[in-house]
Design a protein around this motif. Structure first.
Motif, short mmCIF file in Angstrom:
data_model
loop_
_atom_site.label_atom_id
_atom_site.label_comp_id
_atom_site.label_asym_id
_atom_site.label_seq_id
_atom_site.Cartn_x
_atom_site.Cartn_y
_atom_site.Cartn_z
N ALA A 155 50.76 42.70 41.09
CA ALA A 155 50.47 41.30 41.11
C ALA A 155 49.03 40.86 40.64
O ALA A 155 49.09 39.59 40.59
N LEU A 156 48.00 41.78 40.64
CA LEU A 156 46.67 41.52 40.49
C LEU A 156 46.35 41.90 39.43
O LEU A 156 46.58 42.69 38.94
N SER A 157 45.22 41.12 38.79
CA SER A 157 44.50 41.75 37.49
C SER A 157 43.60 42.73 38.08
O SER A 157 43.46 43.18 39.20
N ALA A 158 43.19 43.38 36.89
CA ALA A 158 42.23 44.55 37.11
C ALA A 158 40.84 44.19 38.14
O ALA A 158 40.67 44.98 38.93
N GLU A 159 40.50 42.81 37.86
CA GLU A 159 39.37 42.61 38.42
C GLU A 159 39.59 42.11 39.78
O GLU A 159 39.03 42.63 40.78
N GLU A 160 41.05 41.63 40.28
CA GLU A 160 41.22 41.18 41.38
C GLU A 160 41.65 42.52 42.31
O GLU A 160 41.46 42.66 43.47
#
Lengths: 394, 224
Positions: free
Chosen positions: B99-104
């Motif tokens: 559910a999270l982006s690479a950055e997150e």
């Protein structure tokens, strides 16, 4: 933009970059299981609604059960020994009012009459009512029957009823003859705030008329009310009266009020049923939130294993589960609470005495938060107990 | 200087007559600045070894000493804390939060590790793996190679003393496998960092500075 997308947009704004990434993960995972989330939200909304309405019913019921007692202007009451509630008063000697005035601390004493009697309309319909009258000095917040009757040109036998009972008794607001206890009388005015909670209308009349309607003996009254002199503690005076008059019950106003409430709440089982329904609402909410969050937790157990492998503490894991639980609780709870007002307004035609006190909303809100915390503790188990070592095996 | 020492480590699964020894009296030292590969056939005990090295499980016997700390004597909670501070992991199946982006994903890892200046560190780690431009993509929007590079960024963002990787190239095609291996080799050049990877990918072996070969729970080869 559909409902889910709108909700997601609101949550995204709430979870700005400044917010915790764990909270972001929690909410995103919740939104990924949308079907489950919607079921949970409706379930929580229903449970919250149930808690709030049942709580309000319980509260309104207790207030209504003692409304007449609370309205009379008196510090102390004398009633027949063993009387469980004001509604079941039986006759005592009216001389107690004179005797009582001889007790130290008693300022004055008056009489009241109350009891059940049939009221018959001109068309022959007959209904059982509770008829109540108190000497004018002690009337307090009861309807001013004598004053209203004088203004209406009636010298006696005037009856005032609550507006919610007007239809039952066929009263259209114009003077209407009736018979109470087979004695001539007139329905002539409506009042508010005295809706009956047991379906039997409350009728107010002058004390002497009520005695006549109830065919009380000349020397009898249904109850005696007293006020204490300034500076005297009603409880001390009550004890003095009890010591002096062993064959009647003496209660402070608050005591009789509580006694009447408890009678209807506990001894009749009506209150217990309402209380049980309120608790059931809490239980349903707890099960629904716990079940939903448990399923979502179990679904994401591999992510929790990864978090734990990376060193996440149990507190980190609990936080994620708690956020999911709180989001469910807040959204579902808000939806449920929003439905309470319209529902209560719509149901007043049936349950006329139902009201939602202002504090019921925060009270249910706090109960809901407790429910969410409890649900998260249950639901976090699969995440807490997951073996981080599985990350190298899966 | 960070160092990892294993002394007479044993591990078995099951009990009684069904007990199966997995690691038998393993002793080894891992030195920082060295790209170490642990290799061996399936069932040789590679995963168990890396699980013990990574403080995921406690051995039945022996000691694992990291920076003078005997990891085998830590409680569960202390082991969590140890993993948080000292180790970065790279897994075969990436294990990014979907559910999270690479950055997150990188920031979440830093948040759990109570590290400050998270955005800066995350940016630096993503630049190291060449994915700064794809920071906002979610795992399903990335190739396998990119996912594994995000996993590498996540593993190194908090500057751990030890980086452990389990079959990091197993799910990757040739080009991506080489790219990730080169990346790990570059990370291993840091003289303050110990890097060990478990693999039987022959593409990785030539880049290793040290290869430890396991068979049947024993070290059967240890060469430069």
């Amino acid at each position: 933009m559909n409902g889910t997308q709108k909700m997601a947009a609101v949550l995204r704004r709430m979870l700005s970059p400044a917010s915790s990434m764990k909270a972001t993960l929690a909410v995103r995972n919740l939104l990924r299981s949308r079907g489950r989330l919607w079921v949970s939200l409706f379930g929580i909304a229903f449970a919250t609604f149930l808690m709030c309405v049942q709580g309000s019913l319980l509260y309104s019921f207790t207030l209504t059960a003692s409304r007449v007692v609370d309205s009379v202007q008196a510090d102390l009451w004398m009633i027949a020994k063993g009387t469980p509630t004001f509604d079941y008063v039986t006759s005592i000697s009216e001389r107690y009012s004179q005797y009582a005035e001889g007790v130290d601390g008693v300022l004055d004493a008056g009489r009241g009459a109350a009891g059940w009697a049939p009221i018959q309309r001109p068309n022959g319909d007959r209904t059982l009512v509770m008829i109540i009258g108190v000497e004018d000095k002690y009337r307090g917040a009861l309807p001013p029957v004598k004053e209203l009757a004088g203004r209406g040109g009636l010298s006696d036998s005037a009856l005032v009823l609550d507006e919610t009972d007007a239809a039952t008794l066929g009263f259209d607001g114009h003077l209407q003859p009736a018979q109470v206890g087979f004695r001539r009388s007139y329905l002539f005015a409506k009042t508010t705030g005295f809706a009956s909670f047991i379906g039997t209308p409350l009728i107010f009349s002058d004390y002497t008329d009520v005695r006549r309607f109830l065919r009380l003996e000349q020397t009898d009254a249904s109850f005696v009310v007293l006020n204490v002199k300034p500076g005297y503690d009603p409880r001390v005076v009550r004890d003095a009266l009890r010591a002096r008059f062993a064959d009647v019950d003496v209660w402070t106003q608050a005591e009789l009020s509580t006694r009447s409430r408890l009678f209807w709440l506990i001894q009749t089982g009506a209150g217990a049923a309402l209380l049980l329904a309120g608790l059931l609402g809490f239980g349903i909410g707890l099960v629904l939130v716990a079940q939903t969050i448990y399923s979502i937790t179990a679904e994401n157990v591999e992510e929790y294993a990864t978090m734990k492998a990376m060193g996440a503490s149990n507190l980190d894991v609990h936080f994620v589960v708690l956020v999911q639980s709180l989001v469910c609780g807040i959204l579902g709870g808000t939806l449920g609470l929003l439905l309470v007002g319209p529902y209560v307004r719509a149901s007043r035609s049936i349950v006329t005495w139902l009201a939602v006190p202002y504090w019921m909303y925060p009270f249910v809100g706090v109960a809901l938060l407790m429910l969410c915390v409890l649900a998260s503790l249950i639901a976090a188990r699969p995440a807490i107990s997951v073996d981080p070592g599985r990350v190298f095996r899966a | 200087m960070h160092s990892v020492e294993m002394r007479d480590v044993t591990l078995g699964y099951g009990r009684g007559v069904e007990a199966t020894p997995v690691l038998k009296q393993i002793s080894l030292d891992l030195m920082p600045g060295t790209f170490t590969v642990i290799s061996g056939p399936s069932g040789s005990g590679k995963t168990s070894l890396i699980s013990i090295l990574g403080a995921m499980i406690a051995p039945d016997g022996g000691d694992v000493i990291v920076d003078g700390i005997n990891v085998t004597r830590l409680t569960d909670s202390q082991r969590s804390s140890f993993r948080r501070e000292k180790i970065g992991y790279i897994f075969q199946s990436f294990r990014l939060m979907a559910a999270l982006s690479a950055e997150e994903n990188v920031i979440l890892s830093l948040e759990m590790r109570r590290v400050d200046r998270r955005r800066e560190r995350c940016q630096a780690a993503l630049e190291t793996v060449g994915l700064a431009a794809k920071a906002g993509l979610k795992p399903h929007q990335m190739s396998h190679g990119e996912k594994q590079r995000v996993a590498v960024a996540r593993a190194i963002a908090h500057a751990p003393a030890i980086v452990l990787a389990d079959e990091p190239t197993a799910s990757l095609d040739a080009a991506n496998g080489v790219q990730v291996t080169n990346l790990l080799a570059a990370i291993a050049r840091d003289p303050n960092r110990t890097v060990a990877i478990v693999t039987h990918d022959p593409r990785v072996i030539p880049l290793a500075q040290r290869v430890i070969r396991l068979e049947d729970g024993r070290i059967v080869g240890d060469g430069q």
